[in-house]
Design a protein around this motif. Structure first.
Motif, PDB file in Angstrom:
ATOM      1  N   ASN A 177      -0.582 -22.977  -0.250  1.00  0.00           N
ATOM      2  CA  ASN A 177      -0.167 -22.461  -1.554  1.00  0.00           C
ATOM      3  C   ASN A 177       0.454 -21.076  -1.426  1.00  0.00           C
ATOM      4  O   ASN A 177       1.471 -20.772  -2.050  1.00  0.00           O
ATOM      5  CB  ASN A 177      -1.371 -22.413  -2.500  1.00  0.00           C
ATOM      6  N   PHE A 225       3.868 -21.270  -0.007  1.00  0.00           N
ATOM      7  CA  PHE A 225       4.811 -21.776  -1.008  1.00  0.00           C
ATOM      8  C   PHE A 225       5.249 -20.668  -1.949  1.00  0.00           C
ATOM      9  O   PHE A 225       6.451 -20.521  -2.240  1.00  0.00           O
ATOM     10  CB  PHE A 225       4.166 -22.920  -1.797  1.00  0.00           C
ATOM     11  N   TYR A 284       3.034 -21.143 -12.929  1.00  0.00           N
ATOM     12  CA  TYR A 284       3.141 -22.085 -11.804  1.00  0.00           C
ATOM     13  C   TYR A 284       1.798 -22.196 -11.075  1.00  0.00           C
ATOM     14  O   TYR A 284       1.340 -23.311 -10.748  1.00  0.00           O
ATOM     15  CB  TYR A 284       4.197 -21.600 -10.815  1.00  0.00           C
ATOM     16  N   LEU A 292      -0.575 -25.517 -10.527  1.00  0.00           N
ATOM     17  CA  LEU A 292      -0.946 -26.000  -9.193  1.00  0.00           C
ATOM     18  C   LEU A 292      -2.461 -26.019  -8.995  1.00  0.00           C
ATOM     19  O   LEU A 292      -3.011 -26.945  -8.393  1.00  0.00           O
ATOM     20  CB  LEU A 292      -0.308 -25.110  -8.126  1.00  0.00           C
ATOM     21  N   GLN A 300       1.656 -31.377  -3.736  1.00  0.00           N
ATOM     22  CA  GLN A 300       2.954 -31.247  -3.078  1.00  0.00           C
ATOM     23  C   GLN A 300       4.079 -31.677  -4.021  1.00  0.00           C
ATOM     24  O   GLN A 300       5.121 -31.013  -4.089  1.00  0.00           O
ATOM     25  CB  GLN A 300       2.996 -32.089  -1.798  1.00  0.00           C
ATOM     26  N   ARG A 321       4.720 -28.963  -6.409  1.00  0.00           N
ATOM     27  CA  ARG A 321       5.539 -27.894  -5.807  1.00  0.00           C
ATOM     28  C   ARG A 321       7.021 -28.244  -5.859  1.00  0.00           C
ATOM     29  O   ARG A 321       7.860 -27.379  -6.122  1.00  0.00           O
ATOM     30  CB  ARG A 321       5.093 -27.638  -4.367  1.00  0.00           C
TER      31      ARG A 321
END
Length: 410
Positions: free
Chosen positions: A9, A12, A94, A98, A107, A110
């Motif tokens: 995470n 990302f 976001y 998540l 995933q 994302r």
């Protein structure tokens, strides 16, 4: 999440932050157009007028802080702070999505976040939309959505929505739809006390913003002619050259005038560009349309199916803006953000039907990588969204078409 998943995470979000920075460096125009500086000329000094909150805040900053905020540079400083805060809240939104979605969907979530960010990161840094009131409204609605996801402090939705209305009455058309459909989803999928809570939240929020909208639209202009010249003078002083101001904005919000015909040339731009946009954007319209169609078609539970239908219909709140106003770049962005953000919200709330449809589409795209790469690269052709021109690409089409028409618009 265990340490390995947290690391994924973090990586990302580091990559997403780099992408956001690159988007700002690429699309930031270092300029604020007159429609966005003029909005700061309104304040409650002139009574309880439409869009008065931001200008009032600017005057308070000017009094309390050792900086001249009642200037173009002052407006720029506030706009930069608001844009940075928007990015912070967007990343928190976001992260909230998540954190709450099922592990096997992270995933795919994302991927959706990245795709939405292609359109969102450049949106409020171009000259047309830097400092626009939209950035404040979207920030507020994202805060409200996070409150709903956390199921904590949800009563703050009401005062936050009132603040949004004090910033810009257009909140009822462009932004609140995301919040209201999420509340309707909660009403239709919860039971007992929770359902009653969301019914109350929905009703109080809806009534509050409706009353404020009606007041600002019909009853907030009694002193318009008396304050008009002073508002114009202030708007000029806040512009880049001390002379520019947005007359249509002042005529509508201060004098209460209907500016439809005054903006006719911009409507002509919309009539030409919008059908072309629908054609060029059709690959994404098809995918998102198929997603929601299958979502509704395959749902057996009546209440959940009704919730999905309401989510699809939620974007109709934009129709009055699209009929009466001209900023189709803003409206197209609002539509894209609405439908994709709804998917993120439903994934975060653990909706199994949405998760199944997302997995189906993502599995297909993973097996067709050439198509996937095309869809990702092609999306960059539409950014940044502008205002009455939808985007730079659409403006180029417009310039090529208008020379063959008998009526020469803008």
């Amino acid at each position: 999440m265990d340490e390995e998943k947290k690391k994924v995470n973090r990586n990302f979000f580091v990559l997403l932050a780099i992408f956001a920075t690159a988007s700002v460096l690429r699309y930031y125009d270092h300029f604020i157009v007159s429609v966005n500086t003029t909005a700061f000329a309104f304040s409650y000094k002139y009574g309880f007028i439409s869009r008065g909150l931001l200008g009032t805040a600017l005057r308070i900053f000017d009094i309390l802080l050792p900086y001249d905020f009642m200037t173009y540079d002052g407006v720029g400083l506030v706009s930069k702070a608001a844009t940075c805060f928007f990015f912070l809240i967007l990343f928190l939104f976001y992260g909230s999505c998540l954190k709450r979605c099922r592990e096997e969907m992270r995933q795919n979530t994302r991927y959706i976040i990245f795709f939405l960010s292609i359109f969102t990161f450049p949106m409020f840094v171009s000259a047309e939309n830097f400092g626009r009131l939209d950035v404040y409204l979207l920030t507020i609605v994202l805060l409200c959505c996070m409150l709903v996801l956390s199921e904590k402090g949800e009563w703050l939705i009401v005062p936050l929505s009132i603040v949004a209305m004090l910033l810009h009455p257009g909140y009822v058309f462009m932004d609140i739809n995301l919040l209201l459909v999420v509340l309707l989803y909660k009403i239709l999928t919860q039971r007992g006390g929770k359902r009653k809570k969301y019914v109350a939240l929905f009703m109080v929020t809806f009534v509050a913003v409706s009353i404020l909208f009606l007041y600002f639209e019909f009853f907030s202009h009694p002193h318009g002619e008396n304050i008009y010249e002073e508002v114009v003078a202030t708007a000029k002083s806040l512009s880049d050259n001390g002379q520019n101001y947005h007359d249509h904005l002042i005529n509508h919000d201060i004098l209460g005038e209907d500016v439809f015909w005054a903006e006719w040339d911009w409507h002509v731009v919309n009539f030409i560009e919008f059908p072309i946009f629908l054609m060029l954007f059709s690959p994404y319209i098809y995918i998102i349309g198929k997603f929601y169609h299958n979502l509704i078609k395959r749902e057996q539970n009546r209440e959940r199916k009704a919730a999905y239908i309401l989510i699809v219909l939620g974007a109709v709140t934009l129709l009055p803006e699209m009929i009466l106003k001209t900023d189709y770049g803003r409206y197209m962005f609002a539509l894209i953000f609405y439908y994709i953000a709804c998917i993120l919200m439903l994934l975060a709330m653990g909706d199994e039907g949405v998760a199944a449809q997302v997995k189906k589409i993502m599995d297909y795209l993973k097996n067709h990588m050439v198509l996937t790469l095309f869809l990702l690269m092609y999306a960059f052709m539409f950014v940044p969204f502008r205002d009455f021109h939808i985007s730079d690409m659409l403006e180029e089409f417009y310039d090529k078409i208008i020379i063959y028409l008998p009526y020469r618009a803008l």
